[in-house]
Design a protein around this motif. Sequence first.
Motif: not given
Length: 205
Positions: A5-14, A82-100
């Motif tokens: 899960f990743c939290k970013v700014s709230s936008m309409k289109y990104y 622990k020593n890898e530069d990246y990992v594949d096959g991840v489900l990434v959920i993008w989240c943001a704090t809304r106006y509510t």
Amino acid sequence: MKILFCKVSSMKYYRGVEEYNDIPYNGGKFVKENGYGYEEYNFDPINIEDEECLLGFVETKSNRGRKNELHIENIRGCEAFKNEDYVDGVLVIWCATRYTNRVSIVGWYKDARVYRMYQELDDDYNYRYFNIKAKKENCVLIPDNKRNKHIWDAPVPKTHTYGFGQALVWYAKEEKANNYLEKLIKNIEAYDDENIVNIDIEPIG
């Protein structure tokens, strides 16, 4: 399942700030002071080696003078990385704090590559940093007016006793989060509503 899960700014289109007058909000100190964050292009498709991709950015903390790092070994099932530069096959959920002031899921990348360190795109977009990459066909951005549905609530300790704390990433490893994750994955798999990633949007001006 590998999930992040990743939290970013709230936008309409990104897809950029000035191009669509899509001003980010609730994105923290950097966004408030500068009027943008590097996540502003998280759902802006780009062609890389003849493949439509999305490049996602989430801010990671530096630690005692070390460079910003996303600890991919903390993702479920990735303890051996622990020593890898990246990992594949991840489900990434993008989240943001809304106006509510609720933290809501705004979209997701399926089968994504998650990098430990920030990456930089070396072409006309050399200003673009990212640490997550996925094929466009595996990505969904929920319409802005439908992100407040309770099925898209993202957990925070105040309401769920687990979820996002001060960090902008949550690895969802708590056992008590399992029921929430199971329901969320079912909702993602069943999603058949509009996907803004696939919509042509005319820039302003």
